[in-house]
Design an enzyme around this catalytic site. Sequence first.
Site, PDB file in Angstrom:
ATOM      1  N   GLY A 189      -1.501  -1.962  -2.497  1.00 57.71           N
ATOM      2  CA  GLY A 189      -0.835  -1.825  -4.227  1.00 57.71           C
ATOM      3  C   GLY A 189       0.500  -1.356  -3.759  1.00 57.71           C
ATOM      4  O   GLY A 189       0.990  -1.128  -3.174  1.00 57.71           O
ATOM      5  N   ASP A 211      -9.143   3.273   5.531  1.00 62.10           N
ATOM      6  CA  ASP A 211      -7.389   3.059   6.675  1.00 62.10           C
ATOM      7  C   ASP A 211      -7.115   4.398   6.766  1.00 62.10           C
ATOM      8  O   ASP A 211      -5.724   4.340   6.533  1.00 62.10           O
ATOM      9  CB  ASP A 211      -7.586   1.931   5.345  1.00 62.10           C
ATOM     10  CG  ASP A 211      -5.699   1.368   5.224  1.00 62.10           C
ATOM     11  OD1 ASP A 211      -5.690   1.112   6.831  1.00 62.10           O
ATOM     12  OD2 ASP A 211      -4.731   1.422   4.881  1.00 62.10           O
ATOM     13  N   LYS A 228      -1.308   4.183  -9.007  1.00 60.48           N
ATOM     14  CA  LYS A 228      -1.147   3.118  -8.715  1.00 60.48           C
ATOM     15  C   LYS A 228      -1.656   1.720  -8.618  1.00 60.48           C
ATOM     16  O   LYS A 228      -2.830   1.856  -9.591  1.00 60.48           O
ATOM     17  CB  LYS A 228      -2.392   3.461  -6.637  1.00 60.48           C
ATOM     18  CG  LYS A 228      -2.614   2.333  -5.951  1.00 60.48           C
ATOM     19  CD  LYS A 228      -3.493   2.435  -4.472  1.00 60.48           C
ATOM     20  CE  LYS A 228      -3.366   1.853  -3.435  1.00 60.48           C
ATOM     21  NZ  LYS A 228      -3.921   1.550  -2.267  1.00 60.48           N
ATOM     22  N   GLN A 234       4.501   0.899  -1.666  1.00 62.73           N
ATOM     23  CA  GLN A 234       4.165  -0.018  -1.307  1.00 62.73           C
ATOM     24  C   GLN A 234       3.644  -0.427  -0.023  1.00 62.73           C
ATOM     25  O   GLN A 234       3.859  -0.198   1.583  1.00 62.73           O
ATOM     26  CB  GLN A 234       3.955  -1.330  -2.047  1.00 62.73           C
ATOM     27  CG  GLN A 234       6.422  -1.494  -1.413  1.00 62.73           C
ATOM     28  CD  GLN A 234       6.884  -2.635  -2.182  1.00 62.73           C
ATOM     29  OE1 GLN A 234       6.987  -2.726  -2.772  1.00 62.73           O
ATOM     30  NE2 GLN A 234       8.126  -2.371  -1.083  1.00 62.73           N
ATOM     31  N   GLY A 235       2.690  -0.999   0.003  1.00 61.38           N
ATOM     32  CA  GLY A 235       1.225  -1.565   0.470  1.00 61.38           C
ATOM     33  C   GLY A 235       0.278  -2.745   0.828  1.00 61.38           C
ATOM     34  O   GLY A 235       0.344  -3.743  -0.139  1.00 61.38           O
TER      35      GLY A 235
END
Length: 679
Positions: free
Chosen positions: A370, A482, A386, A366-367
């Site tokens: 989501g 990212d 996800k 998780q981040g």
Amino acid sequence: MQTFYDFKIDCVSSKPFFRGAEVTKLSVSDGKASMNMNISTYCYDPSSGAMRSRSASADFSDSPYWISDRDNKVVVIGCQTLAYMQINFALTGCVLTCTEDFSPVDGVCSGAGCCELDFPNGTWYYSSYFNENYNNSQIWKTNPCSYMAVIETKSFNFNATYVNSTIFYDTYKGVTPVSLDWIISMDSCDDAKKNTTSYACISGNSKCVSEPKGGYRCACSDGYEGNPYINDGCKDIDECLDNTTYPCNGICKNTMGGFTCSCYPGSYMTDGVCQTNRKSRFPPAASFVIGGSIGLVVLVIAIACAWFIRERRKLQRIKQHYFRQHGGMLLFEEMKSQQGVTFKIFSEEELQQATNKFSEQQIIGQGGNGIVYKGLIKGNIEVAVKRCMTIDDAKKKEFGKEMLILSQINHKNIVKLLGCCLEVEVPMLVYEFVPNNTLFHLIHGNHDQQISIGTRLRIAHESAEALAYLHSCASPPIFHGDVKSSNILLDANLSAKVSDFGASILAPTDESQFVTLVQGTCGYLDPEYMRTCQLTDKSDVYSFGVVLLELLTGKKPINLFAPEHEKSLSVIFLIAMDENKLEDILDEQIKNDGNLGCLQEIAGLAKWCLEMSGVNRPSMKEVGEKLDTLRKVTQHPWEEHNLQELESLLGEHGTTQVISNTGNFSIEENVVMGLKSGR
């Protein structure tokens, strides 16, 4: 041995404070606390003609508190402002602009003078900032201030007057209520119970409660209430005094920790309800009552069925609305027109079954974008599902089409996108499952596993090839947005798989499509992107340069608790390169393997990637080619008689240097290509 956190609540002017924040409430039963946190302000000062900022932060590290992700939001209010917040090791924020016909609406906080951001899970630290390139100096008469604050969701309702006045700050008197969770210590319940002298749940009829984030707290057992942290603090609840919570239509008798409900004489219990005994034959009046009762029951059932059917149709309409809103119809048409497409549109029910209704036991990551669940779909195929947190309004209509474009990415080092679910408010993505954790875990996982320079080079090369494919071969090009070691998955053979396109965008075709939401991960963010808010392929190159530093040094990209000049790994690295002290920061596992020349080449490549200006950085294709060259050289040791041939060839084509007689060479690409072709 258990380590208890110190709550350290100080009394100042008869008010309780923790680390400078006023404590307004502590709940023993819920494990909750409420504190007042400062509001960050960015205001125009007419007397000086300059902007004045007041930054707010909170640090709950090494304390029993976490800022609750379920109960709080990040709120930004203002015009012509870019506000962002560092939360643990990540950044989040938004840009607010106001047009001439701008008109904020009460209760609507979705970009016009106000935006709301979800608060991430497990947060102990945050600090807020305003970008000085955005200011209120031109509009200060109508919009004097901008604000950023963490606030309890239930305590905030946007008022249109907040944008063109100081009412927001004045209403909350400079502070906002924030909800926190707390624990006794980080020990699990099993470990805590082993030490009877320090175990905190000392009241009889108390129990230990494990927190999902780690650690434990205490609560009274079911049927009891009070304080579990003191002797005899948990008292029995007399359920018979509360017929609403504990219904009983018969004889209620309180017991320790519970109650019993029995029927009066002449009646019997059915499904927990007392029913009156009836004879087989009834008088006419009783028959009339019974008939009326049956009719009433039938009527109630009919109404309930009608309501159920209506609600089911309503739910279907909502799902159809979301499906169309996210471009589902366009996606269908695109799939029909393209033969051989393996992309699948999943229903919400299918993904619930695959993940056991999104059980916490199925969470594998998780981040900020989501939560990822492990799932099993039809055919016993393992997948990663996800659930995204949010989606930009501007991307909703094109979402389905973009998913189809991403699904056609076919590269062995990129996680395959198998499908999506569009009938929910925020779409869900379904990827292939990669079993062997992440590169971040491999490097920083506190294990004794030795990682050779060959393995590190291979993972770096495979990752670079994947990003180069996205930039150069995808149509249209795709910017990841990212890039970090935790987004590089590893399969059973430690082959790299670039993942998590939650921050990805298709290459913009005009300026109106540039991203204006600051996103990414602290320590990897391109400083040029932070300044311009424009994501480019060179932003990925900068982030990949930080990944190379992790592979070289074994250190994390950022250390918030280090001195100011040692917080950023990239800053430490650039200083070491300028002072010719690269060996001082290299990972001990690889710097004594006789590969110093190769490590210097990788360091030089990383430095190139970390150029402040994007135009001075290499492309990902150039990075991949350079890493491929270094891999070939380290994989094929040369015997001594071959060294002479290589040196002769290098004399014809040019080279940087011959490093050692161990077989490791640093050579230009044209030499390697010459060797391969027999020239």
